[in-house]
Design a protein around this motif. Structure first.
Motif, mmCIF file in Angstrom:
data_model
loop_
_atom_site.group_PDB
_atom_site.id
_atom_site.type_symbol
_atom_site.label_atom_id
_atom_site.label_comp_id
_atom_site.label_asym_id
_atom_site.label_seq_id
_atom_site.Cartn_x
_atom_site.Cartn_y
_atom_site.Cartn_z
ATOM 1 N N SER A 1 -8.642 13.095 16.724
ATOM 2 C CA SER A 1 -7.320 12.721 16.227
ATOM 3 C C SER A 1 -6.357 12.478 17.371
ATOM 4 O O SER A 1 -6.433 13.128 18.423
ATOM 5 C CB SER A 1 -6.755 13.832 15.322
ATOM 6 N N ILE A 2 -5.443 11.539 17.157
ATOM 7 C CA ILE A 2 -4.400 11.244 18.134
ATOM 8 C C ILE A 2 -3.261 10.520 17.417
ATOM 9 O O ILE A 2 -3.481 9.844 16.413
ATOM 10 C CB ILE A 2 -4.949 10.396 19.308
ATOM 11 N N GLY A 3 -2.046 10.662 17.924
ATOM 12 C CA GLY A 3 -0.890 9.967 17.362
ATOM 13 C C GLY A 3 -0.002 10.884 16.554
ATOM 14 O O GLY A 3 -0.468 11.857 15.955
ATOM 15 N N THR A 4 1.279 10.552 16.520
ATOM 16 C CA THR A 4 2.271 11.403 15.856
ATOM 17 C C THR A 4 3.027 10.683 14.747
ATOM 18 O O THR A 4 3.962 11.239 14.189
ATOM 19 C CB THR A 4 3.278 11.922 16.893
ATOM 20 N N GLY A 5 2.648 9.448 14.439
ATOM 21 C CA GLY A 5 3.418 8.651 13.495
ATOM 22 C C GLY A 5 3.141 8.982 12.042
ATOM 23 O O GLY A 5 2.299 9.821 11.712
ATOM 24 N N SER A 6 3.841 8.287 11.176
ATOM 25 C CA SER A 6 3.747 8.547 9.738
ATOM 26 C C SER A 6 2.694 7.687 9.040
ATOM 27 O O SER A 6 2.307 7.989 7.903
ATOM 28 C CB SER A 6 5.107 8.296 9.081
ATOM 29 N N ILE A 7 2.223 6.621 9.692
ATOM 30 C CA ILE A 7 1.208 5.754 9.078
ATOM 31 C C ILE A 7 -0.163 6.327 9.404
ATOM 32 O O ILE A 7 -0.595 6.323 10.563
ATOM 33 C CB ILE A 7 1.309 4.307 9.595
ATOM 34 N N LYS A 8 -0.844 6.811 8.415
ATOM 35 C CA LYS A 8 -2.130 7.465 8.632
ATOM 36 C C LYS A 8 -3.271 6.447 8.520
ATOM 37 O O LYS A 8 -3.339 5.690 7.549
ATOM 38 C CB LYS A 8 -2.331 8.582 7.615
ATOM 39 N N ILE A 9 -4.167 6.477 9.521
ATOM 40 C CA ILE A 9 -5.283 5.533 9.578
ATOM 41 C C ILE A 9 -6.558 6.305 9.896
ATOM 42 O O ILE A 9 -6.624 7.022 10.901
ATOM 43 C CB ILE A 9 -5.042 4.443 10.637
ATOM 44 N N ASP B 1 1.901 2.955 23.210
ATOM 45 C CA ASP B 1 2.996 3.824 22.776
ATOM 46 C C ASP B 1 3.450 3.488 21.356
ATOM 47 O O ASP B 1 3.733 4.394 20.559
ATOM 48 C CB ASP B 1 4.174 3.710 23.744
ATOM 49 N N GLN B 2 3.524 2.219 21.052
ATOM 50 C CA GLN B 2 3.943 1.831 19.702
ATOM 51 C C GLN B 2 2.931 2.287 18.656
ATOM 52 O O GLN B 2 3.313 2.765 17.585
ATOM 53 C CB GLN B 2 4.146 0.319 19.635
ATOM 54 N N ILE B 3 1.652 2.143 18.960
ATOM 55 C CA ILE B 3 0.618 2.579 18.012
ATOM 56 C C ILE B 3 0.713 4.076 17.770
ATOM 57 O O ILE B 3 0.734 4.542 16.626
ATOM 58 C CB ILE B 3 -0.784 2.200 18.527
ATOM 59 N N THR C 1 -4.593 -5.166 2.822
ATOM 60 C CA THR C 1 -5.816 -5.180 3.621
ATOM 61 C C THR C 1 -6.074 -6.577 4.188
ATOM 62 O O THR C 1 -6.389 -6.735 5.375
ATOM 63 C CB THR C 1 -7.006 -4.732 2.771
ATOM 64 N N MET C 2 -5.949 -7.590 3.348
ATOM 65 C CA MET C 2 -6.159 -8.965 3.794
ATOM 66 C C MET C 2 -5.173 -9.348 4.887
ATOM 67 O O MET C 2 -5.525 -10.074 5.831
ATOM 68 C CB MET C 2 -6.021 -9.919 2.611
ATOM 69 N N SER C 3 -3.937 -8.881 4.792
ATOM 70 C CA SER C 3 -2.924 -9.226 5.785
ATOM 71 C C SER C 3 -3.296 -8.708 7.167
ATOM 72 O O SER C 3 -3.070 -9.387 8.180
ATOM 73 C CB SER C 3 -1.560 -8.669 5.359
ATOM 74 N N VAL C 4 -3.866 -7.513 7.222
ATOM 75 C CA VAL C 4 -4.322 -6.975 8.506
ATOM 76 C C VAL C 4 -5.466 -7.826 9.051
ATOM 77 O O VAL C 4 -5.511 -8.154 10.241
ATOM 78 C CB VAL C 4 -4.751 -5.505 8.367
ATOM 79 N N PHE D 1 -0.969 -4.266 14.771
ATOM 80 C CA PHE D 1 -0.308 -4.973 13.667
ATOM 81 C C PHE D 1 0.205 -3.992 12.627
ATOM 82 O O PHE D 1 1.348 -4.102 12.160
ATOM 83 C CB PHE D 1 -1.276 -5.965 13.026
ATOM 84 N N ILE D 2 -0.618 -3.026 12.252
ATOM 85 C CA ILE D 2 -0.196 -2.029 11.265
ATOM 86 C C ILE D 2 1.037 -1.268 11.764
ATOM 87 O O ILE D 2 1.970 -0.988 11.003
ATOM 88 C CB ILE D 2 -1.344 -1.062 10.949
ATOM 89 N N ALA D 3 1.042 -0.951 13.049
ATOM 90 C CA ALA D 3 2.138 -0.164 13.616
ATOM 91 C C ALA D 3 3.450 -0.926 13.681
ATOM 92 O O ALA D 3 4.530 -0.319 13.639
ATOM 93 C CB ALA D 3 1.758 0.318 15.017
ATOM 94 N N THR D 4 3.387 -2.261 13.775
ATOM 95 C CA THR D 4 4.598 -3.034 14.063
ATOM 96 C C THR D 4 4.983 -4.027 12.969
ATOM 97 O O THR D 4 6.066 -4.629 13.058
ATOM 98 C CB THR D 4 4.417 -3.821 15.379
ATOM 99 N N ALA D 5 4.147 -4.214 11.959
ATOM 100 C CA ALA D 5 4.408 -5.243 10.942
ATOM 101 C C ALA D 5 5.628 -4.889 10.096
ATOM 102 O O ALA D 5 5.832 -3.725 9.727
ATOM 103 C CB ALA D 5 3.190 -5.415 10.049
ATOM 104 N N ASN D 6 6.409 -5.904 9.786
ATOM 105 C CA ASN D 6 7.545 -5.709 8.878
ATOM 106 C C ASN D 6 7.087 -5.664 7.427
ATOM 107 O O ASN D 6 7.712 -5.013 6.590
ATOM 108 C CB ASN D 6 8.568 -6.835 9.066
#
Length: 369
Positions: free
Chosen positions: A60-68, A103-105, A203-206, A276-281
């Protein structure tokens, strides 16, 4: 990522990929030292044990709210994703000029990885686990220990996105081209009608973003896997449960039977997908997904033209198409020739076309002879 980033990424990869693992057969003993040397940026824990009591790690790594959640080698003989994950871990350890992307991811995402879900199958070099269960068709019955470890992780972690990493045979080409499908993507269906749900749109958008990026490196070598609904398949069930699941199938690149070149593009796909997941609007640009050509099954490793072969106590002259297959002999991985097609193969593609008129069929040492 812009065009400048592609050059930086290529330069980074040349010196920072994980060189300690290579080839098609990746075992737990190969990755355990790499897991142990990961820095304290990562949380490393034994998730459980395989049917034959081999540890299965979650990293595991990362501190953000989007879980992958990502996992590799649920089929033991499909190791390209495992190699790409360790390349990704190296990226998180030392991203160099791409630090802002890292860093963004890690700021936006919380990442969990199950590396080598099926270590028993890796030893045998089979799809199935020690009890001959295909984990990718065990999402409903969950007879296998490994299937339950994956499902329990899913339920506890509750990821928004999943990456399901596989390998595909060299027979797959990009429909309408003579190119092998070096990578193929799939946004799994949730029902028999293949309904375009909000989850599938995301999913398709990614996948659209990953495809657009990879076309700069391997144009016309990316396919789209069939979205036929499989009621017992892992990806289909996870997608149906609300966890957007991106299937990546690693395939063939010219001369790359060890899948070291494909591994690089698998890593690029993962990194770009995460970014893309980390930065997409939003995740609404899905329609170009359907413009990605389908996978076809028209690529052969070797085509022998006009080869005389024995048939019914006589000889006929025909084309013979070969696929390379793999087996374990004396604990070594052996690549061998196997007949895939016979007949008029003028519509098939290969990098290795051989005039067989003067060849002895038996000297070819085909597995079917």
């Amino acid at each position: 990522m812009n065009l400048l980033d592609t050059h930086i990424l290529e330069n980074w990869y040349q010196t920072n990929f994980e060189s300690q693992i290579k080839g098609r057969r990746i075992l737990f003993n190969d990755i355990e030292p790499l897991i142990k040397k990961l820095s304290n940026k990562f949380k490393k824990e034994i998730l459980g044990y395989s049917e034959n009591n081999i540890p299965i790690y979650k990293i595991s790594i990362g501190t953000g709210s989007i879980k992958i959640l990502s996992w590799s080698q649920m089929h033991g003989n499909e190791s390209t994703g495992t190699k790409a994950l360790f390349d990704l871990f190296n990226f998180f350890e030392n991203s160099g000029d791409l630090e802002s992307i890292k860093d963004q991811i890690l700021k936006q995402c919380m990442l969990q990885f199950i590396v080598l879900l099926n270590p028993d199958g890796a030893i045998k070099f089979t799809r199935e686990n020690a009890n001959n269960i295909d984990l990718n068709r065990d999402a409903v019955d969950r007879k296998a220990i490994e299937s339950n470890l994956l499902r329990n992780t899913l339920e506890i972690f509750n990821p928004k996105f999943c990456f399901n990493l596989h390998d595909q045979r060299t027979i797959f080409n990009v429909a309408g081209t003579k190119n092998p499908a070096t990578l193929s993507f799939l946004a799994p269906s949730e029902d028999l009608e293949r309904t375009i749900t909000n989850g599938r749109i995301e999913t398709m958008s990614v996948i659209v973003a990953m495809n657009n990026f990879l076309q700069q490196f391997i144009p016309n070598q990316i396919g789209r896997y069939t979205d036929e609904f499989y009621p017992t398949a892992t990806g289909d069930n996870f997608q149906k449960l609300g966890h957007n699941t991106i299937l990546i199938e690693a395939g063939h690149f010219k001369g790359d039977y060890s899948r070291e070149i494909t591994r690089k593009y698998n890593f690029y796909a993962l990194l770009n997908g995460l970014y893309f997941i980390a930065t997409a609007n939003d995740f609404k640009n899905f329609k170009p997904y359907f413009k990605i050509p389908n996978n076809d099954k028209m690529f052969l490793d070797i085509i022998y033209k006009n080869l005389k072969i024995p048939k019914n106590n006589s000889q006929i002259t025909t084309d013979v198409g070969i696929q390379y297959k793999f087996k374990i002999e004396n604990d070594k991985l052996i690549m061998y020739k196997s007949i895939e097609k016979e007949g008029d193969l003028s519509e098939y593609f290969t990098f290795n076309m051989i005039n067989g008129e003067k060849l002895n069929y038996y000297d070819l040492k085909l597995s079917n002879s």
